[in-house]
Design an enzyme around this catalytic site. Structure first.
Site, PDB file in Angstrom:
ATOM      1  N   SER A   1      28.306   4.078   5.707  1.00 39.58           N
ATOM      2  CA  SER A   1      29.084   2.923   6.171  1.00 39.58           C
ATOM      3  C   SER A   1      28.561   2.199   7.400  1.00 39.58           C
ATOM      4  O   SER A   1      29.079   1.139   7.737  1.00 39.58           O
ATOM      5  CB  SER A   1      30.519   3.358   6.444  1.00 39.58           C
ATOM      6  OG  SER A   1      31.222   3.394   5.238  1.00 39.58           O
TER       7      SER A   1
ATOM      8  N   SER B   1      31.648   0.775   4.761  1.00 34.73           N
ATOM      9  CA  SER B   1      32.940   0.280   5.169  1.00 34.73           C
ATOM     10  C   SER B   1      32.941  -0.458   6.513  1.00 34.73           C
ATOM     11  O   SER B   1      33.919  -1.152   6.801  1.00 34.73           O
ATOM     12  CB  SER B   1      33.930   1.447   5.269  1.00 34.73           C
ATOM     13  OG  SER B   1      33.529   2.370   6.264  1.00 34.73           O
TER      14      SER B   1
ATOM     15  N   LYS C   1      34.972  -0.887  15.543  1.00 36.09           N
ATOM     16  CA  LYS C   1      35.585  -0.716  14.217  1.00 36.09           C
ATOM     17  C   LYS C   1      37.028  -0.244  14.363  1.00 36.09           C
ATOM     18  O   LYS C   1      37.316   0.624  15.204  1.00 36.09           O
ATOM     19  CB  LYS C   1      34.750   0.304  13.425  1.00 36.09           C
ATOM     20  CG  LYS C   1      35.184   0.495  11.978  1.00 36.09           C
ATOM     21  CD  LYS C   1      34.237   1.444  11.234  1.00 36.09           C
ATOM     22  CE  LYS C   1      34.600   1.614   9.776  1.00 36.09           C
ATOM     23  NZ  LYS C   1      33.642   2.475   9.044  1.00 36.09           N
TER      24      LYS C   1
HETATM   25  N1  GLN Z   1      30.799   3.864   0.491  1.00 37.02           N
HETATM   26  C1  GLN Z   1      31.092   5.222   0.768  1.00 37.02           C
HETATM   27  C2  GLN Z   1      32.500   5.532   0.355  1.00 37.02           C
HETATM   28  O1  GLN Z   1      33.114   4.703  -0.211  1.00 37.02           O
HETATM   29  C3  GLN Z   1      30.829   5.540   2.211  1.00 37.02           C
HETATM   30  C4  GLN Z   1      31.931   5.176   3.115  1.00 37.02           C
HETATM   31  C5  GLN Z   1      31.693   5.568   4.546  1.00 37.02           C
HETATM   32  O2  GLN Z   1      30.578   5.915   4.943  1.00 37.02           O
HETATM   33  N2  GLN Z   1      32.762   5.541   5.331  1.00 37.02           N
HETATM   34  O3  GLN Z   1      33.006   6.584   0.578  1.00 37.02           O
END
Ligand code: GLN
Length: 512
Positions: free
Chosen positions: A178, A154, A79
């Site tokens: 994410s 994400s 990532k």
């Molecule tokens: N969807 C969540 C957010 O928008 C989690 C994101 C994540 O785990 N990095 O914050």
């Protein structure tokens, strides 16, 4: 044999035994990446030259009889939130579009020491803020099961590249879901380790008390292999735990007889798609058939998870992202850099204006929204009402887990309320997007472990994800239960219908 037919465990075994060279394997996956990335957009950066050079060196060492690391020759996608000294690290933000880190993240060093081959950096929501990958400054990722749908986020690029067989395994990060949510929406397996199990050094910070790095793969067994390499104490991250790393891959055999799995009835309330509910209930039945018992449990404060998370995470983000000021780090607005060096100080932008314009240009709309939410909630007069209160609720959520794990060993349920949604469907409504995180944020608020893996498909052919959560440091049980499920089902073996690989792997081994 196609790359998709080999698990990560098969790949490292085949390379170790000389049935496959690291170069052949790396080239097959690079060709697949180049074949599909135009339509999926999973990779922001493909390192063909670096990957081929690493693979060639591994093959030479093998021929010379030198010892090889446990992941020798295994292609890994990382990532773009993790620093790589030899590749740009953008966090999918214009703010870091030109950032070349001076060092490798701890996880990346561990991968290199284990002789893995890093094939590239994957797309994501900007600064990991989002649940659909549509917040990337470099365009959304397309779900390999239906290119008009989101892969989740994400870590959408990491999930999509594994689902599309562009890499056998990937590294993601999980602050509120994410790793698990995109794994669920893309039909792969993703593990969020216990907070502190994996070092965060070199992970670009979003919300430091919630962020955790973890493996994404086609199976729990492959996640176990990767976790063995990336987990462990790092003196460079004071929150990483100085606890021995178990041999996860060797702890998968024991049956599930007597393992108690909790089921939270509220998870099945209105809002959960009926097809998802059916898939999840059928997964509980598989666990029962494997000897586990299923018990209804209460998590009374879980309903406050989303509002609590959307205070704690933006508050921490507003502090972490203060460093991107165009001076220490990140994008600097054009006028200032053109004029720097000129003697006419009057022509230079005032400092505050330079900060505002640099940040205004560098950050996308969702990142700005989080910074504003967090700054507001931390400001004098609001701190006690919002941030301090959120910390108290966080404590209650953690207590729910401690109480639940007195009665059960694991907690099962859906990872998302629906299968993959259409690109653009939720972008106009931030609240709808935040609610996507309903089932995943509490794991991070409590600091415990969670995994998701496919447990069925909708009638329209989209994967349905199942989530298991465990007490802190119970990754051996989390992986063992998921692996057992995958020995009894074949959902994780299904592949999306994409063009066949242009290159096949020259090995003839039984699929794992
Ligand atoms: N969807 C969540 C957010 O928008 C989690 C994101 C994540 O785990 N990095 O914050």
């Amino acid at each position: 044999m196609q790359p998709a037919d080999l698990s990560a465990i098969d790949i490292v075994t085949a390379i170790r035994q000389g049935d496959l060279t690291a170069l052949q394997c790396t080239e097959a996956f690079l060709n697949r990446i180049e074949q599909l990335n135009g339509s999926i957009n999973a990779f922001l950066n493909i390192d063909r030259d670096g990957a081929m050079a690493t693979a060639t060196a591994i093959d030479a060492r093998r021929r010379a009889g030198q010892p090889l690391g446990p992941l020798a020759g295994l292609p890994v996608a990382v990532k773009d939130a993790l620093c790589t000294a030899d590749l740009p690290t953008t966090c999918a933000s214009k703010m870091l579009a030109l950032f070349q880190p001076p060092y490798d993240a701890h996880v990346v060093s561990r991968l290199r020491q284990a002789d893995a081959v890093i094939v590239g950096k994957t797309n994501m929501d900007e600064f990991a803020m989002g649940g659909s990958n549509e917040n990337s400054a470099f365009g959304p990722v397309h779900n390999p099961w239906d290119l008009s749908r989101a892969p989740g986020g994400s870590s959408g690029g990491s999930a999509a590249c594994v689902a599309a067989d562009m890499a056998p395994v990937a590294i993601g990060s999980d602050t509120g879901g994410s790793i698990r949510q995109p794994a669920g929406l893309c039909g792969i397996t993703g593990l969020k380790p216990t907070y502190g199990r994996v070092s965060r050094r070199g992970l670009i910070a979003f919300a430091s008390s919630l962020d955790q790095v973890g493996p994404m793969a086609r199976s729990a067994a492959d996640c176990a292999l990767l976790l063995e390499t990336i987990a462990g104490h790092d003196p460079g991250d004071s929150t990483s735990l100085a606890v021995d790393v178990p041999r996860y891959t060797e702890l998968l055999e024991q049956p599930l007889t007597g393992v108690r799995i909790g089921r939270v009835p509220e998870h099945f309330a209105a809002g959960l798609d009926p097809e998802v509910a059916k898939g999840v209930e059928e997964a509980f039945a598989v666990f029962k058939a494997a000897g586990a018992t299923v018990h209804d449990i209460q998590m009374p404060h879980a309903k406050y998870g989303v509002p609590t998370y959307y205070l704690v995470a933006p508050c921490e983000a507003s502090s972490n992202l203060a460093r991107y000021d165009g001076v220490h780090y990140g994008h600097r607005c054009a006028e200032q850099s053109q004029r720097t060096g000129t003697k006419t100080s009057g022509s230079e932008l005032p400092l505050v204006e330079m900060y505002c314009r640099s940040r205004g240009e560098g950050f996308g709309p969702e990142v700005k929204r989080r910074i504003m939410l967090g700054t507001y909630a931390l400001s004098s007069g609001y701190y006690d009402a919002y941030y301090a209160k959120a910390l108290k609720v966080r404590r209650l959520i953690r207590q729910d887990y401690l109480d639940a794990f007195q009665k059960v060993d694991l907690i099962g349920g859906p990872v998302s309320a629906t299968a993959a949604f259409t690109l653009g469907e939720k972008t106009g409504d931030p609240l709808a997007m935040y609610l996507v995180d309903l089932y995943t944020v509490c794991t991070n608020l409590a600091g415990v472990g969670g995994i998701s893996f496919p447990c069925g498909f909708t009638k329209s052919g989209l994967p349905i994800g199942f989530q298991l959560q465990s007490p802190a440091l119970a990754e051996p049980l989390l992986l063992r239960a998921s692996d057992r499920f995958q020995r009894l089902t074949d959902w994780h073996r299904r592949r999306p219908s994409l063009p066949a690989s242009a290159t096949s792997l020259p090995v003839a081994r039984a699929p794992h």
